[in-house]
Design a protein around this motif. Structure first.
Motif, PDB file in Angstrom:
ATOM      1  N   VAL A   1       0.834  -1.207   0.000  1.00  0.00           N
ATOM      2  CA  VAL A   1       0.000   0.000   0.000  1.00  0.00           C
ATOM      3  C   VAL A   1       0.869   1.258   0.000  1.00  0.00           C
ATOM      4  CG1 VAL A   1      -1.684   1.343   1.312  1.00  0.00           C
ATOM      5  CG2 VAL A   1      -1.958  -1.132   1.104  1.00  0.00           C
ATOM      6  N   LEU A   2       1.919   1.254   0.812  1.00  0.00           N
ATOM      7  CA  LEU A   2       2.805   2.416   0.889  1.00  0.00           C
ATOM      8  C   LEU A   2       3.528   2.654  -0.436  1.00  0.00           C
ATOM      9  CD1 LEU A   2       4.321   1.996   4.467  1.00  0.00           C
ATOM     10  CD2 LEU A   2       2.656   3.702   3.712  1.00  0.00           C
ATOM     11  N   VAL A   3       3.977   1.575  -1.078  1.00  0.00           N
ATOM     12  CA  VAL A   3       4.646   1.718  -2.381  1.00  0.00           C
ATOM     13  C   VAL A   3       3.662   2.241  -3.424  1.00  0.00           C
ATOM     14  CG1 VAL A   3       5.741   0.464  -4.279  1.00  0.00           C
ATOM     15  CG2 VAL A   3       6.424  -0.001  -1.917  1.00  0.00           C
ATOM     16  N   LEU A   4       2.424   1.746  -3.366  1.00  0.00           N
ATOM     17  CA  LEU A   4       1.399   2.237  -4.289  1.00  0.00           C
ATOM     18  C   LEU A   4       1.148   3.724  -4.071  1.00  0.00           C
ATOM     19  CD1 LEU A   4      -0.896   1.902  -6.363  1.00  0.00           C
ATOM     20  CD2 LEU A   4      -2.375   1.191  -4.469  1.00  0.00           C
ATOM     21  N   PHE A   5       1.048   4.134  -2.809  1.00  0.00           N
ATOM     22  CA  PHE A   5       0.796   5.543  -2.491  1.00  0.00           C
ATOM     23  C   PHE A   5       1.970   6.410  -2.921  1.00  0.00           C
ATOM     24  CE2 PHE A   5       0.322   9.119   0.614  1.00  0.00           C
ATOM     25  CZ  PHE A   5      -0.926   9.542   0.190  1.00  0.00           C
ATOM     26  N   PHE A   6       3.184   5.903  -2.722  1.00  0.00           N
ATOM     27  CA  PHE A   6       4.388   6.615  -3.154  1.00  0.00           C
ATOM     28  C   PHE A   6       4.385   6.792  -4.671  1.00  0.00           C
ATOM     29  CE2 PHE A   6       8.893   6.189  -4.586  1.00  0.00           C
ATOM     30  CZ  PHE A   6       9.353   7.401  -4.126  1.00  0.00           C
ATOM     31  N   THR A   7       4.101   5.719  -5.389  1.00  0.00           N
ATOM     32  CA  THR A   7       4.063   5.761  -6.855  1.00  0.00           C
ATOM     33  C   THR A   7       2.955   6.685  -7.356  1.00  0.00           C
ATOM     34  OG1 THR A   7       4.843   3.476  -6.934  1.00  0.00           O
ATOM     35  CG2 THR A   7       3.867   4.362  -8.944  1.00  0.00           C
ATOM     36  N   LEU A   8       1.814   6.603  -6.709  1.00  0.00           N
ATOM     37  CA  LEU A   8       0.672   7.431  -7.088  1.00  0.00           C
ATOM     38  C   LEU A   8       0.994   8.912  -6.985  1.00  0.00           C
ATOM     39  CD1 LEU A   8      -2.352   7.819  -7.732  1.00  0.00           C
ATOM     40  CD2 LEU A   8      -2.802   7.516  -5.294  1.00  0.00           C
ATOM     41  N   ASN A   9       1.625   9.304  -5.893  1.00  0.00           N
ATOM     42  CA  ASN A   9       1.937  10.718  -5.695  1.00  0.00           C
ATOM     43  C   ASN A   9       3.001  11.209  -6.666  1.00  0.00           C
ATOM     44  OD1 ASN A   9       0.540  12.204  -3.361  1.00  0.00           O
ATOM     45  ND2 ASN A   9       0.901  10.174  -2.518  1.00  0.00           N
ATOM     46  N   LEU A  10       4.012  10.377  -6.937  1.00  0.00           N
ATOM     47  CA  LEU A  10       5.006  10.760  -7.942  1.00  0.00           C
ATOM     48  C   LEU A  10       4.353  10.962  -9.297  1.00  0.00           C
ATOM     49  CD1 LEU A  10       8.199   8.561  -7.344  1.00  0.00           C
ATOM     50  CD2 LEU A  10       7.889  10.989  -6.878  1.00  0.00           C
TER      51      LEU A  10
END
Length: 230
Positions: free
Chosen positions: A149-158
């Motif tokens: 979830v954290l990696v997805l959120f990181f990718t989403l924001n980038l």
């Protein structure tokens, strides 16, 4: 009331395709949070410049429901999850009126500043998420689902930050470019404004085009994650 900019905030995640409804639900939650901070940043910047419109419209808040678009933030991502399509979405744009901006800067400069606040908020969210991943690893936390979830959120924001900085109207980058271009190059901004939606549709509909455009984002993402994981 004039809509001086529209933060469309649409994106196709780098290689992230909905495998099931669960994945889509996780994406929607991440999208709602990322969009809330993005749009709040627009509203906050406009408010600080003297525009009462965002506050009057109830957008000067971090409440995600105030910034979520029923179709773009919830409906379409869930549908994509059910149909196994690429995940994408957008938030509800903040209305602002540059005529209220402080006279300490030009109207174009104010619009550029308000526009830049959204992508900057996403960069800050990505940075905080990366730090959270590092702290969890240092603390010895091993929870695969949480890290996904954290990696997805990181990718989403980038992705959200970079997409919105594309120099095309009605994206944030269009307003920033309009301010940065010298007056003698205003015809370039006029062309990008006139054909902005056509360009965006081409990016979204031509297979592989958007993914190719965001290849550098994927490289930066992978580099940052490797740096944190060590």
């Amino acid at each position: 009331m004039d809509r001086t900019f529209t933060s469309f905030s649409a994106f196709v995640l780098l290689g992230v395709v909905a495998a099931d409804l669960r994945q889509a639900l996780i994406f929607v939650v991440c999208l709602v949070v990322a969009t809330a901070f993005h749009e709040f940043a627009h509203a906050f910047a406009a408010d600080r410049l003297g525009d009462p419109t965002p506050g009057r419209d109830g957008r000067l808040t971090l409440n995600p429901l105030a910034h979520a678009d029923p179709v773009g933030t919830i409906g379409l991502p869930l549908m994509a999850g059910l149909l196994h399509l690429p995940l994408f979405g957008w938030g509800r744009p903040v209305m602002t009126q540059p005529r209220f901006y402080t006279r300490g800067m030009s109207m174009r400069a104010g619009m550029a500043l308000v526009s830049f606040a959204g992508p900057l908020a996403n960069v800050l969210q990505a940075t905080v998420t990366l730090l959270a991943i590092k702290l969890l690893l240092v603390a010895g936390v091993e929870h695969k689902g949480l890290f996904e979830v954290l990696v997805l959120f990181f990718t989403l924001n980038l992705t959200l930050a970079v997409f919105n900085l594309l120099p095309v109207h009605p994206l944030d980058g269009g307003k920033i470019l309009a301010w940065a271009l010298p007056a003698r190059f205003s015809h370039i901004d006029d062309t990008l404004a006139r054909y902005g939606w056509t360009i965006l549709l081409a990016l979204m509909l031509i297979p592989g085009l958007l993914q190719t455009l965001f290849t550098p984002v994927g490289i930066v993402r992978d580099w940052a994650l490797r740096l944190v994981v060590g």
